[in-house]
Motif scaffolding. Structure first.
Motif, PDB file in Angstrom:
ATOM      1  N   LYS A 187       5.353  -0.493   8.346  1.00  0.00           N
ATOM      2  CA  LYS A 187       4.294  -0.629   9.345  1.00  0.00           C
ATOM      3  C   LYS A 187       2.938  -0.874   8.673  1.00  0.00           C
ATOM      4  O   LYS A 187       2.141  -1.679   9.158  1.00  0.00           O
ATOM      5  N   ALA A 188       2.692  -0.204   7.562  1.00  0.00           N
ATOM      6  CA  ALA A 188       1.432  -0.403   6.835  1.00  0.00           C
ATOM      7  C   ALA A 188       1.333  -1.839   6.317  1.00  0.00           C
ATOM      8  O   ALA A 188       0.263  -2.461   6.378  1.00  0.00           O
ATOM      9  N   ALA A 189       2.442  -2.377   5.809  1.00  0.00           N
ATOM     10  CA  ALA A 189       2.446  -3.769   5.331  1.00  0.00           C
ATOM     11  C   ALA A 189       2.175  -4.726   6.483  1.00  0.00           C
ATOM     12  O   ALA A 189       1.407  -5.690   6.339  1.00  0.00           O
ATOM     13  N   ASN A 190       2.779  -4.453   7.629  1.00  0.00           N
ATOM     14  CA  ASN A 190       2.555  -5.290   8.810  1.00  0.00           C
ATOM     15  C   ASN A 190       1.102  -5.188   9.275  1.00  0.00           C
ATOM     16  O   ASN A 190       0.471  -6.202   9.603  1.00  0.00           O
ATOM     17  N   ASP A 191       0.553  -3.988   9.273  1.00  0.00           N
ATOM     18  CA  ASP A 191      -0.844  -3.793   9.679  1.00  0.00           C
ATOM     19  C   ASP A 191      -1.799  -4.523   8.744  1.00  0.00           C
ATOM     20  O   ASP A 191      -2.802  -5.094   9.181  1.00  0.00           O
ATOM     21  N   LYS A 192      -1.501  -4.523   7.446  1.00  0.00           N
ATOM     22  CA  LYS A 192      -2.349  -5.222   6.476  1.00  0.00           C
ATOM     23  C   LYS A 192      -2.307  -6.724   6.735  1.00  0.00           C
ATOM     24  O   LYS A 192      -3.337  -7.405   6.691  1.00  0.00           O
ATOM     25  N   PHE A 193      -1.114  -7.240   7.006  1.00  0.00           N
ATOM     26  CA  PHE A 193      -0.983  -8.664   7.316  1.00  0.00           C
ATOM     27  C   PHE A 193      -1.839  -9.016   8.538  1.00  0.00           C
ATOM     28  O   PHE A 193      -2.610  -9.984   8.512  1.00  0.00           O
ATOM     29  N   ILE A 194      -1.717  -8.217   9.594  1.00  0.00           N
ATOM     30  CA  ILE A 194      -2.486  -8.474  10.811  1.00  0.00           C
ATOM     31  C   ILE A 194      -3.988  -8.451  10.508  1.00  0.00           C
ATOM     32  O   ILE A 194      -4.725  -9.345  10.937  1.00  0.00           O
ATOM     33  N   ALA A 195      -4.435  -7.454   9.771  1.00  0.00           N
ATOM     34  CA  ALA A 195      -5.856  -7.331   9.449  1.00  0.00           C
ATOM     35  C   ALA A 195      -6.354  -8.533   8.642  1.00  0.00           C
ATOM     36  O   ALA A 195      -7.440  -9.073   8.915  1.00  0.00           O
ATOM     37  N   ASP A 196      -5.566  -8.972   7.671  1.00  0.00           N
ATOM     38  CA  ASP A 196      -5.984 -10.108   6.844  1.00  0.00           C
ATOM     39  C   ASP A 196      -5.997 -11.413   7.633  1.00  0.00           C
ATOM     40  O   ASP A 196      -6.878 -12.262   7.439  1.00  0.00           O
ATOM     41  N   VAL A 197      -5.039 -11.582   8.538  1.00  0.00           N
ATOM     42  CA  VAL A 197      -5.017 -12.786   9.373  1.00  0.00           C
ATOM     43  C   VAL A 197      -6.204 -12.770  10.342  1.00  0.00           C
ATOM     44  O   VAL A 197      -6.869 -13.791  10.531  1.00  0.00           O
ATOM     45  N   LYS A 198      -6.476 -11.610  10.932  1.00  0.00           N
ATOM     46  CA  LYS A 198      -7.631 -11.500  11.840  1.00  0.00           C
ATOM     47  C   LYS A 198      -8.931 -11.830  11.100  1.00  0.00           C
ATOM     48  O   LYS A 198      -9.793 -12.528  11.636  1.00  0.00           O
ATOM     49  N   ALA A 199      -9.061 -11.321   9.892  1.00  0.00           N
ATOM     50  CA  ALA A 199     -10.270 -11.585   9.106  1.00  0.00           C
ATOM     51  C   ALA A 199     -10.409 -13.071   8.810  1.00  0.00           C
ATOM     52  O   ALA A 199     -11.514 -13.625   8.900  1.00  0.00           O
TER      53      ALA A 199
END
Length: 145
Positions: A98-110
């Motif tokens: 879940k943390a890896a998925n959250d990081k992906f989402i955050a980086d894509v949003k940025a």
């Protein structure tokens, strides 16, 4: 680049169905993600011309795809068998996944929020996004054949 925008629009529409089979649904989302990332990759590699509007559309589509990934719904207990390349590590380390998925989402949003103005900026953002993909695949995916 026009083809990329049309393909992304079609994929986004096709990917809007409710989750029915977690394995098939997560595979469909990842296939959609791969197509979007592949289109952006062509721009980064210089195989397609840089078009700021099309790149932003692709990043927004990638963000929409990322936000559709409901880890609990797509990776429930028991969905680790069958025609899947999801590694057992997902269920052994759900918090890490879940943390890896959250990081992906955050980086894509940025990346989408920054709306890269040129290919060099896109390359930097894309390297971060692609690194997330690679890390997740190495840890949480079983290689076929």
């Amino acid at each position: 680049m026009r083809k990329l925008v049309i393909a992304i629009s079609m994929l986004a529409l096709a990917g809007s169905a409710a989750f029915a089979d977690p394995i098939l649904d997560r595979q469909a989302l990842m296939k959609e993600r791969g197509k979007i990332v592949g289109g952006i990759s062509k721009v980064v590699k210089g195989e397609e011309p840089y078009d700021a509007a099309a790149v932003l559309t692709a990043l927004q589509a990638l963000q929409a795809n990322a936000e559709k990934v409901d880890v609990d719904a797509l990776f429930p207990a028991g969905s680790d068998t069958g025609d899947t390349t999801a590694a057992p590590k997902i269920w052994e380390d759900m918090a890490g996944f879940k943390a890896a998925n959250d990081k992906f989402i955050a980086d894509v949003k940025a990346a989408a929020a920054a709306a890269p103005a040129d290919v060099d900026t896109l390359k930097t953002q894309f390297d971060t996004i692609a690194s997330n993909c690679g890390t997740c695949h190495q840890t949480y995916r079983v290689k076929k054949g």
